[in-house]
Motif scaffolding. Structure first.
Motif, mmCIF file in Angstrom:
data_model
loop_
_atom_site.group_PDB
_atom_site.id
_atom_site.type_symbol
_atom_site.label_atom_id
_atom_site.label_comp_id
_atom_site.label_asym_id
_atom_site.label_seq_id
_atom_site.Cartn_x
_atom_site.Cartn_y
_atom_site.Cartn_z
ATOM 1 N N ILE A 1 20.039 10.602 -19.838
ATOM 2 C CA ILE A 1 18.792 10.907 -20.547
ATOM 3 C C ILE A 1 18.867 12.279 -21.195
ATOM 4 C CG2 ILE A 1 16.332 11.393 -20.201
ATOM 5 C CD1 ILE A 1 16.325 9.063 -18.209
ATOM 6 N N ALA A 2 19.475 13.251 -20.512
ATOM 7 C CA ALA A 2 19.648 14.578 -21.103
ATOM 8 C C ALA A 2 20.543 14.505 -22.332
ATOM 9 C CB ALA A 2 20.219 15.541 -20.070
ATOM 10 N N ALA A 3 21.589 13.698 -22.265
ATOM 11 C CA ALA A 3 22.484 13.541 -23.413
ATOM 12 C C ALA A 3 21.748 12.863 -24.568
ATOM 13 C CB ALA A 3 23.705 12.732 -23.015
ATOM 14 N N GLN A 4 20.965 11.838 -24.274
ATOM 15 C CA GLN A 4 20.178 11.179 -25.318
ATOM 16 C C GLN A 4 19.211 12.156 -25.976
ATOM 17 O OE1 GLN A 4 18.266 7.875 -23.365
ATOM 18 N NE2 GLN A 4 19.585 6.410 -24.399
ATOM 19 N N THR A 5 18.544 12.976 -25.168
ATOM 20 C CA THR A 5 17.601 13.954 -25.697
ATOM 21 C C THR A 5 18.308 14.934 -26.608
ATOM 22 O OG1 THR A 5 16.297 13.738 -23.678
ATOM 23 C CG2 THR A 5 15.863 15.662 -25.050
ATOM 24 N N SER A 6 19.475 15.389 -26.178
ATOM 25 C CA SER A 6 20.245 16.334 -26.989
ATOM 26 C C SER A 6 20.656 15.715 -28.327
ATOM 27 C CB SER A 6 21.475 16.776 -26.205
ATOM 28 O OG SER A 6 22.327 17.521 -27.016
ATOM 29 N N ILE A 7 21.104 14.478 -28.299
ATOM 30 C CA ILE A 7 21.521 13.796 -29.529
ATOM 31 C C ILE A 7 20.334 13.607 -30.465
ATOM 32 C CG2 ILE A 7 22.347 11.583 -30.436
ATOM 33 C CD1 ILE A 7 24.134 11.437 -27.907
ATOM 34 N N LEU A 8 19.209 13.174 -29.900
ATOM 35 C CA LEU A 8 18.030 12.948 -30.732
ATOM 36 C C LEU A 8 17.493 14.267 -31.298
ATOM 37 C CD1 LEU A 8 16.253 10.176 -28.653
ATOM 38 C CD2 LEU A 8 17.486 9.921 -30.802
ATOM 39 N N GLU A 9 17.586 15.351 -30.529
ATOM 40 C CA GLU A 9 17.167 16.657 -31.051
ATOM 41 C C GLU A 9 18.067 17.117 -32.190
ATOM 42 O OE1 GLU A 9 17.095 19.172 -27.631
ATOM 43 O OE2 GLU A 9 15.046 18.582 -27.083
ATOM 44 N N SER A 10 19.370 16.836 -32.075
ATOM 45 C CA SER A 10 20.264 17.221 -33.172
ATOM 46 C C SER A 10 19.971 16.413 -34.425
ATOM 47 C CB SER A 10 21.729 17.078 -32.762
ATOM 48 O OG SER A 10 22.072 15.728 -32.640
ATOM 49 N N ILE A 11 19.636 15.128 -34.266
ATOM 50 C CA ILE A 11 19.239 14.314 -35.424
ATOM 51 C C ILE A 11 17.959 14.880 -36.038
ATOM 52 C CG2 ILE A 11 18.378 12.046 -36.130
ATOM 53 C CD1 ILE A 11 20.250 10.799 -34.099
ATOM 54 N N ARG A 12 17.004 15.227 -35.183
ATOM 55 C CA ARG A 12 15.746 15.793 -35.675
ATOM 56 C C ARG A 12 15.982 17.077 -36.444
ATOM 57 N NH1 ARG A 12 12.345 18.555 -31.355
ATOM 58 N NH2 ARG A 12 14.002 20.020 -31.812
ATOM 59 N N ASP A 13 16.839 17.962 -35.889
ATOM 60 C CA ASP A 13 17.112 19.233 -36.555
ATOM 61 C C ASP A 13 17.804 19.016 -37.896
ATOM 62 O OD1 ASP A 13 15.963 20.507 -34.418
ATOM 63 O OD2 ASP A 13 17.885 20.967 -33.436
ATOM 64 N N GLN A 14 18.720 18.069 -37.946
ATOM 65 C CA GLN A 14 19.410 17.798 -39.211
ATOM 66 C C GLN A 14 18.466 17.191 -40.236
ATOM 67 O OE1 GLN A 14 22.926 15.473 -38.566
ATOM 68 N NE2 GLN A 14 24.000 17.129 -37.520
ATOM 69 N N LEU A 15 17.516 16.378 -39.780
ATOM 70 C CA LEU A 15 16.557 15.796 -40.716
ATOM 71 C C LEU A 15 15.539 16.829 -41.189
ATOM 72 C CD1 LEU A 15 15.918 12.291 -39.115
ATOM 73 C CD2 LEU A 15 17.195 12.805 -41.195
ATOM 74 N N LYS A 16 15.183 17.799 -40.330
ATOM 75 C CA LYS A 16 14.248 18.857 -40.730
ATOM 76 C C LYS A 16 14.878 19.788 -41.753
ATOM 77 C CE LYS A 16 11.068 19.327 -36.870
ATOM 78 N NZ LYS A 16 10.609 20.215 -35.804
ATOM 79 N N SER A 17 16.166 20.075 -41.558
ATOM 80 C CA SER A 17 16.838 20.912 -42.547
ATOM 81 C C SER A 17 17.077 20.075 -43.791
ATOM 82 C CB SER A 17 18.158 21.454 -41.998
ATOM 83 O OG SER A 17 19.080 20.398 -41.868
ATOM 84 N N ASN A 18 17.328 20.715 -44.877
ATOM 85 C CA ASN A 18 17.519 19.988 -46.128
ATOM 86 C C ASN A 18 18.960 19.532 -46.309
ATOM 87 O OD1 ASN A 18 14.849 20.150 -46.834
ATOM 88 N ND2 ASN A 18 15.091 22.126 -47.852
ATOM 89 N N LYS A 19 19.754 19.631 -45.231
ATOM 90 C CA LYS A 19 21.126 19.141 -45.281
ATOM 91 C C LYS A 19 21.117 17.614 -45.316
ATOM 92 C CE LYS A 19 23.666 20.349 -41.876
ATOM 93 N NZ LYS A 19 24.460 20.904 -40.788
ATOM 94 N N PRO A 20 21.906 17.033 -46.207
ATOM 95 C CA PRO A 20 21.952 15.566 -46.210
ATOM 96 C C PRO A 20 22.707 15.052 -44.976
ATOM 97 C CG PRO A 20 23.485 16.451 -47.820
ATOM 98 C CD PRO A 20 22.718 17.620 -47.258
#
Length: 117
Positions: free
Chosen positions: A36-55
């Motif tokens: 669950i911690a790994a899933q949270t970390s992965i989903l947070e990285s997806i969220r951060d990449q989507l918040k930034s304007n990086k494609p």
């Protein structure tokens, strides 16, 4: 005449069985917490990449989704082949299949005939 230590042996066996079960449950809970911690970390990285304007590439997104997917656990009462193992098979051993025994008998007869020629 039963031994006076027989009840103590039964109690000891029960305590050992419970302790082994509790240890396995603790390990399963620890593994699930780590997952669950790994899933949270992965989903947070997806969220951060989507918040930034990086494609975000589709391959990277599908890879991260696959990593964040929950793991399906099998029941513990099935063997490696996926079939249920009963108590009779545990104590008495696996029975040979009749078809396999018949083919084995034919093979040995054929081998004896070939050796006698």
């Amino acid at each position: 005449m039963p031994s006076p230590y027989f009840p103590h042996a039964i109690y000891s066996l029960a305590i050992i069985t419970l302790s082994i079960h509790l240890v396995s449950q603790r390990r399963l809970a620890d593994d699930e917490r780590a997952h669950i911690a790994a899933q949270t970390s992965i989903l947070e990285s997806i969220r951060d990449q989507l918040k930034s304007n990086k494609p975000l590439s589709n391959e990277e997104l599908t890879r991260l989704r696959r990593l964040a997917r929950p793991v399906e656990h099998k029941d513990g009462d099935e063997g490696a082949s996926g079939r249920t193992i009963g108590w009779g098979e545990i104590f008495l051993g696996r029975k040979k299949e009749e078809g396999a025994a018949r083919w084995e008998k034919k093979e040995t007869e054929k081998l004896h005939q070939d050796m006698s020629k």
